[in-house]
Design a protein around this motif. Structure first.
Motif, mmCIF file in Angstrom:
data_model
loop_
_atom_site.group_PDB
_atom_site.id
_atom_site.type_symbol
_atom_site.label_atom_id
_atom_site.label_comp_id
_atom_site.label_asym_id
_atom_site.label_seq_id
_atom_site.Cartn_x
_atom_site.Cartn_y
_atom_site.Cartn_z
ATOM 1 N N ALA A 204 9.714 8.330 -3.194
ATOM 2 C CA ALA A 204 9.056 8.310 -1.879
ATOM 3 C C ALA A 204 7.601 7.861 -1.928
ATOM 4 C CB ALA A 204 9.176 9.673 -1.205
ATOM 5 N N PRO A 205 6.781 8.361 -2.877
ATOM 6 C CA PRO A 205 5.367 7.971 -2.870
ATOM 7 C C PRO A 205 5.087 6.632 -3.546
ATOM 8 C CG PRO A 205 5.734 9.583 -4.580
ATOM 9 C CD PRO A 205 7.036 9.423 -3.858
ATOM 10 N N LEU A 206 6.107 6.005 -4.129
ATOM 11 C CA LEU A 206 5.892 4.753 -4.842
ATOM 12 C C LEU A 206 5.880 3.573 -3.881
ATOM 13 C CD1 LEU A 206 8.155 5.396 -7.961
ATOM 14 C CD2 LEU A 206 5.686 5.740 -7.727
ATOM 15 N N PRO A 207 5.215 2.482 -4.226
ATOM 16 C CA PRO A 207 5.113 1.317 -3.331
ATOM 17 C C PRO A 207 6.476 0.747 -2.971
ATOM 18 C CG PRO A 207 3.570 1.129 -5.172
ATOM 19 C CD PRO A 207 4.467 2.282 -5.483
ATOM 20 N N ASP A 208 6.624 0.375 -1.707
ATOM 21 C CA ASP A 208 7.859 -0.248 -1.231
ATOM 22 C C ASP A 208 7.767 -1.754 -1.482
ATOM 23 O OD1 ASP A 208 10.222 -0.869 -0.038
ATOM 24 O OD2 ASP A 208 9.562 -0.509 2.016
ATOM 25 N N LEU A 212 8.994 -4.280 -7.437
ATOM 26 C CA LEU A 212 8.999 -3.014 -8.163
ATOM 27 C C LEU A 212 10.272 -2.209 -7.947
ATOM 28 C CD1 LEU A 212 5.334 -1.811 -7.512
ATOM 29 C CD2 LEU A 212 6.252 -2.845 -9.596
ATOM 30 N N TRP A 213 11.210 -2.740 -7.178
ATOM 31 C CA TRP A 213 12.414 -1.986 -6.831
ATOM 32 C C TRP A 213 13.139 -1.438 -8.055
ATOM 33 C CZ3 TRP A 213 17.641 -2.250 -7.793
ATOM 34 C CH2 TRP A 213 18.460 -1.421 -7.022
ATOM 35 N N PRO A 214 13.349 -2.222 -9.124
ATOM 36 C CA PRO A 214 14.043 -1.673 -10.303
ATOM 37 C C PRO A 214 13.321 -0.468 -10.908
ATOM 38 C CG PRO A 214 13.957 -4.065 -10.429
ATOM 39 C CD PRO A 214 13.050 -3.663 -9.303
#
Length: 345
Positions: A204-208, A212-214
């Motif tokens: 949740a707090p990580l960049p969308d 970076l999805w993987p």
């Protein structure tokens, strides 16, 4: 290489300091990651707490912001200076004063400031911090360190509406507390929905970002499995969560290696914290960088209350109850989980 001169020092060591076991345990990389996730998952099994979370949508609304502010509060209590801790405590009691309603199973009223509810929140956090430190980190504390840790747990409880006589002072007393609570705990459909949501909350707090999805997805999977591996079988069953013993062993070994590597790099920890919880970063930066406070002293709660002219949270809560008796609150919680807990200005 980062410039430690840019780190803003705290005013003082707050209520623990570098000789505390709390700093040792809560300063390990497990604290702001899997320990935090385990804490919020475990909390959902207490019906009255779940009702307040469900009514306010505190978990599902703005999850990244909620993560950030909750982690900031937890870090402040252990690592913040005395003024910040006292302010955070007073603000939280005021915010919780708005969170009341009806628990649907029993039909009884819940109150976020209730001492028993606050004790559950406090102990699940301190137990999760210690448990994950021992499971994924350096291992068990010495008997002397363990005694000190639980004494410090009781000291931290002074900043909530908790009855201090109810706070465990040992691992044995902590186990007895869980045994006392177990018949009270329950898992409704809402419980299982929140548990499932929180088990996947590491991303949740990580960049969308598509790029970076993987990494985001891998983080989500690893922390989900690691958190489940820390839950007792009865709690997994109640929450509708399944994971094999083999997976428990594999994820434990994997996370031990990851955390061992992370613990070797202060800069990596600082970078990840700035990404995942920017509000928490200024609280932990001075500690991680070894920047001494302006006044290197450790306060007692009694000294702080006298100096800042504040009352115990229990007394603050008594005042709230007296005011509420004159002017009752609405039937449902009036907080949506977005309040800036530590935005002191």
């Amino acid at each position: 290489m980062s410039n430690h001169n840019a780190v803003v020092p705290h005013e003082d060591y707050g209520f623990f300091g570098p000789d505390s076991i709390a700093w040792k345990v809560h300063g390990y990389p497990t604290a702001t990651t899997v320990a935090f996730q385990r804490t919020v998952v475990t909390e959902m099994y207490e019906p009255f707490l779940l009702a307040s979370v469900n009514d306010t949508s505190a978990v599902t609304k703005r999850p990244a912001l909620r993560f950030d502010r909750t982690l900031q509060y937890m870090a402040t209590i252990t690592f913040g200076d005395s003024k910040s801790v006292v302010q955070a405590s007073e603000i939280l009691v005021k915010i919780h004063s708005k969170i009341t309603g009806t628990e649907p199973i029993s039909g009884l009223r819940y109150d976020a400031n209730d001492p028993e509810a606050q004790l559950w929140i406090h102990l699940t956090a301190w137990h999760s911090l210690l448990y994950t430190y021992e499971k994924f980190g350096p291992g068990k504390l010495s008997p002397a360190e363990e005694r000190q840790y639980w004494e410090e747990c009781a000291r931290a409880a002074e900043f909530q509406t908790i009855n201090l006589d109810d706070v465990p002072r040992s691992r044995k007393e902590m186990r007895a507390y869980y045994e006392r609570m177990r018949p009270i705990l329950a898992a409704t459909e809402a419980t299982q929905q929140h548990v499932e949501h929180l088990l996947d909350s590491a991303s949740a707090p990580l960049p969308d970002s598509a790029v970076l999805w993987p990494v985001v997805k891998l983080t989500q999977v690893l922390f989900r499995k690691a958190t489940i591996a820390t839950l007792p079988r009865w709690m997994r069953k109640m929450g509708g969560v399944r994971q094999s013993p083999i997976t428990d062993l594999l994820i434990t070994a994997t996370m031990q290696a990851i955390f061992r590597l992370a613990a070797q790099s202060v800069e990596a920890q600082r970078f990840l914290l700035r990404v995942s919880s920017p509000l928490t970063a200024p609280v932990l930066d001075p500690i991680m960088c070894g920047v001494a406070p302006k006044d290197p002293v450790v306060w007692s709660p009694e000294q702080a209350r006298a100096h800042y002219r504040t009352v115990r949270p229990a007394e603050q809560y008594a005042q709230i109850l007296a005011a509420r008796a004159e002017k009752p609150l609405p039937q449902h919680a009036a907080v949506d989980g977005s309040e800036p807990l530590l935005a002191f200005g």
